[in-house]
Design an enzyme around this catalytic site. Structure first.
Site, short mmCIF file in Angstrom:
data_model
loop_
_atom_site.label_atom_id
_atom_site.label_comp_id
_atom_site.label_asym_id
_atom_site.label_seq_id
_atom_site.Cartn_x
_atom_site.Cartn_y
_atom_site.Cartn_z
N ASP A 256 37.58 36.59 55.22
CA ASP A 256 36.38 35.99 55.98
C ASP A 256 37.03 34.77 56.71
OD1 ASP A 256 34.97 37.73 53.72
OD2 ASP A 256 33.77 37.33 55.38
N ASN B 57 37.69 35.49 50.79
CA ASN B 57 37.11 36.74 50.87
C ASN B 57 36.31 36.73 49.73
OD1 ASN B 57 37.27 39.29 52.24
ND2 ASN B 57 38.31 39.72 50.14
#
Ligand code: MRU
Length: 352
Positions: free
Chosen positions: A242, A252
């Site tokens: 992310d 993440n």
């Protein structure tokens, strides 16, 4: 390629509405949602109807274009003001994935760079920019998947966490792209897909995508990874991301860091699949990444007929964690495979 292989956010045929697959209803119902207001877009992102870092960016880009069509008769100053406020509002829907703010910044830049044209002329430029963000993602996923295939061999067992497939991107996916591309080329992987508590992106979305593509996939609970690693069933761990800091620290889905620690213990390579749109050089380390905390209901009640814990018990629900760069064997990007030290390899690949 079946229709499951294409991502979840696009414009309708007339280019007037954003269409997304409501990922909260998968795998039981495949429902398309039509979005044309900032409030509906905010709600869709915040409640994970559209989710996955690249998909959020693509949806936000198309979404702000769709919303801004209502201001075509306004002055440039008024258009600009409304665009800026809407951008901030949509950007506040989720904090961790950098793709959201990066895509919105790119859209705003189009407005700021074209101060001499009427808003009605700005709209095609905004649409083109959103389409560019989308098509770039398709290309990046494809290139990442090619590089991913150089890291594994036919017959390998792969552990996945969360969902980094077509639903989370535009096509192929990042973390799952190698598996889909490998399948097209005759590779037989065995995928161990963890559920990904609490929102079950692994069970609901990754298992759905892989199973429907005919890939050999076995669903396990998150806490079973160590068992299968010890048995020698897992040759590599594949995850998306992310936000990746300049030193390779990677945010993440919660649980990613734990999987990386286990992989290190068992000597299993741990790969992060990362389009350059997810690298944030303004974050020096993972400590600079803002972590989203979500409702305790997601842990205690959401997927149960009755609450799974005493009503008043304290509950904490961080949606992401940061995996230290030193636990990551390689970061696979569309330009190639970065190895530690990431301060150097990411910089040389993307900044030089
Ligand atoms: O909360 P989510 O479901 O949006 O979290 C998504 C993830 O953590 C994915 O692994 C990440 O966005 C990569 S998507 C290619």
């Amino acid at each position: 390629m079946n229709d499951l292989m294409t991502g979840s956010a696009h414009l309708d045929e007339k280019g007037e509405n954003l269409i997304i697959i409501d990922q909260t209803l998968l795998p039981n119902r495949r429902v398309l949602l039509t979005i044309n207001t900032a409030e509906a877009l905010y709600e869709a992102i915040a409640s994970l109807r559209v989710r996955g870092a690249p998909a959020i960016g693509i949806a936000a880009a198309y979404g702000i274009y769709v919303v801004s069509r209502a201001w075509e008769k306004e002055s440039y100053a008024s258009f600009c003001d409304k665009f800026g406020r809407t951008k901030e509002y949509i950007n506040s829907s989720r904090p961790t994935a950098v793709n959201l703010s990066a895509a919105l910044d790119r859209m705003e830049q189009v407005v700021l760079n074209n101060g001499r044209v009427e808003p009605v002329q700005l709209l095609p430029l905004l649409k083109a920019e959103a389409e560019k963000i989308h098509s770039e993602d398709i290309e990046m996923c494809r290139a990442i998947s090619e590089y991913g295939l150089t890291l594994v061999k036919d017959g390998d067992g792969i552990l996945t966490h969360c969902n980094a497939g077509p639903l989370a991107t535009s096509k192929y996916g990042t973390g799952l792209g190698t598996l889909f591309l490998g399948r097209e080329r005759g590779y037989e992987f065995h995928v161990w897909c963890d559920e990904t508590r609490p929102l079950l992106q692994g069970a609901r979305l990754t298992a759905y995508e892989l199973y429907n593509a005919g890939i050999d996939v076995t669903l396990i609970c998150d806490n079973m990874a160590s068992y299968f690693m010890k048995q020698g069933k897992i040759n590599a761990v594949f995850v998306g991301c992310d936000r990746v800091a300049a030193n390779g620290d990677t945010a993440n889905k919660i649980g990613t860091s734990g999987a990386a620690v286990l992989a290190k213990y068992y000597g299993i390579p741990f790969y992060v699949f990362c389009p350059s749109s997810t690298i944030d050089f303004s974050c020096v380390t993972g400590a600079d990444i803002s972590i989203e905390f979500r409702s305790p209901d997601e842990i205690k009640t959401m997927f149960f007929k009755e609450p799974s814990a005493p009503e008043g018990v304290k509950c904490c629900n961080p949606a992401f964690d940061v995996t230290d760069g030193e636990l990551i064997t390689a970061i696979v990007t569309e330009r190639g495979v970065c190895r530690p030290p990431y301060e150097k390899s990411l910089y040389e690949m993307f900044k030089k």
